[in-house]
Design a protein around this motif. Structure first.
Motif, PDB file in Angstrom:
ATOM      1  N   VAL A 221      25.992  14.592  23.514  1.00 35.29           N
ATOM      2  CA  VAL A 221      25.414  15.446  22.481  1.00 35.29           C
ATOM      3  C   VAL A 221      24.801  16.658  23.184  1.00 35.29           C
ATOM      4  N   GLN A 252      27.983   9.743  13.561  1.00 37.20           N
ATOM      5  CA  GLN A 252      28.826  10.934  13.446  1.00 37.20           C
ATOM      6  C   GLN A 252      29.355  11.356  14.814  1.00 37.20           C
ATOM      7  N   VAL A 253      28.508  11.344  15.831  1.00 38.10           N
ATOM      8  CA  VAL A 253      28.933  11.729  17.177  1.00 38.10           C
ATOM      9  C   VAL A 253      30.020  10.791  17.685  1.00 38.10           C
ATOM     10  N   GLY A 255      32.339   9.688  16.033  1.00 34.68           N
ATOM     11  CA  GLY A 255      33.574   9.991  15.335  1.00 34.68           C
ATOM     12  C   GLY A 255      33.929   9.033  14.221  1.00 34.68           C
ATOM     13  N   THR A 288      29.731  16.808  21.404  1.00 34.02           N
ATOM     14  CA  THR A 288      29.391  17.266  20.056  1.00 34.02           C
ATOM     15  C   THR A 288      28.127  18.100  20.100  1.00 34.02           C
ATOM     16  N   ALA A 293      26.835  18.271  14.375  1.00 36.97           N
ATOM     17  CA  ALA A 293      26.744  16.870  13.962  1.00 36.97           C
ATOM     18  C   ALA A 293      25.772  16.706  12.809  1.00 36.97           C
ATOM     19  N   ASN A 296      27.294  17.811   9.532  1.00 37.05           N
ATOM     20  CA  ASN A 296      28.339  16.940   9.000  1.00 37.05           C
ATOM     21  C   ASN A 296      27.855  15.534   8.686  1.00 37.05           C
TER      22      ASN A 296
END
Length: 303
Positions: A221, A252-253, A255, A288, A293, A296
């Motif tokens: 991150v 989220q990071v 995926g 990311t 992040a 989203n």
């Protein structure tokens, strides 16, 4: 040495400050990998560098993990209490000619960009380091579950690397190899910032006659300046009083499908939903950005 389970993973934070989003990604990712395989997950505190540690940081990190529902399947291992084990491994390397005492200063290695290939003749210092001998041609290749085949010519890229520092402290590379073997770790799941360290660790495992775990290196991150977030002074806080936003961000990071966890209202509920939906094939290689992040991420607020 313990008999390894089908999958025994670990999370090993350094107590240099509070947990950051990058640390949580590594913790959640390693926990999910272990649980998905029906295996166990341990927590280890890398308290190897007292000058860089913050008082109380280790216990605060453990409290944060607990608040996020991430509980180890055994006692916490504190590396600061493991000096005897590291000393025994170092003696084996010295006795076998695989390690040597080095009196070279950083200034003496400036012409080789800090890469040690041979000692400066006549150099003497009262506090020498101890290095692993890495002859020309020493190269390591391995398969990473996320990054695929990784190869490094350790001799030309790293050179003879430090096992015990000039200040007497143990180097991370030696400690992590000794403790992964002692705990029977089968799968090392951690941040991609340590991908370059893995060939050194495999080389050390080979020299010490220790097993080599499987490896998976998770995306980092980054902050707005492209720095690893855990190193940023402006790091977005991981708040153990309100864990849900950070859990969704870590998901989220990694995926994963945000819809799989969007109804979770507690850490335990989140982890149950995440485990049911987790797909390692979705984990990206690329780092990311924090704000991307966050933009989203769907965060469910609740208990």
């Amino acid at each position: 040495m313990p008999t390894p389970s089908l999958h025994l993973g670990r999370f090993a934070p350094s107590p240099t400050g509070p947990l950051h989003p990058g640390s949580l990604v590594a913790a959640l990712g390693s926990w999910l990998m272990a649980r998905r395989a029906g295996g166990r997950w341990l927590v280890r505190v890398e308290d190897l560098d007292p000058p860089r540690e913050q008082p109380g940081a280790a216990l605060a990190q453990l409290r944060t993990l607990a608040a996020f529902g991430l509980h180890g399947d055994g006692p916490v291992l504190w590396q600061g209490a493991r000096g005897a084990a590291y000393a025994e491994a170092l003696e084996r390397l010295l006795d076998g000619g695989d390690a040597f005492v080095c009196h070279c200063s950083r200034a003496a290695l400036a012409e080789t960009a800090g890469i040690h290939r041979q000692c400066v003749p006549g150099a003497r210092r009262p506090d020498p380091a101890i290095r692993l001998r890495v002859p020309a041609g020493s190269s390591i290749g391995f398969e990473d579950a996320i990054h695929g085949h990784v190869h490094q010519d350790v001799a030309s890229t790293v050179g003879d690397f430090v096992l015990r520092r000039t200040d007497g402290l143990w180097a991370y590379q030696l400690a992590v190899v000794v403790d992964d073997a002692a705990q029977g770790i089968t799968d090392v799941v951690r941040g991609a910032d340590l991908l370059d360290s893995t060939p050194r660790q495999i080389l050390l495992q080979q020299r010490l006659g220790l097993p080599t775990p499987r490896y998976a290196h998770l995306p980092l991150v980054l902050d707005d300046a492209g720095r690893k977030l855990s190193k940023s002074q402006a790091a977005f806080p991981v708040d153990d009083r309100a864990p849900m936003p950070a859990l969704h961000l870590a998901w989220q990071v990694l995926g994963q499908d945000p819809g799989a966890v969007d109804t979770a209202r507690s850490p335990d509920g989140f982890l149950a939903a995440a485990l049911a939906a987790f797909d390692p094939a979705r984990i990206p290689r690329a780092p990311t950005g924090l704000h991307a992040a966050m933009h989203n991420t769907t965060v469910a607020h609740g208990d």
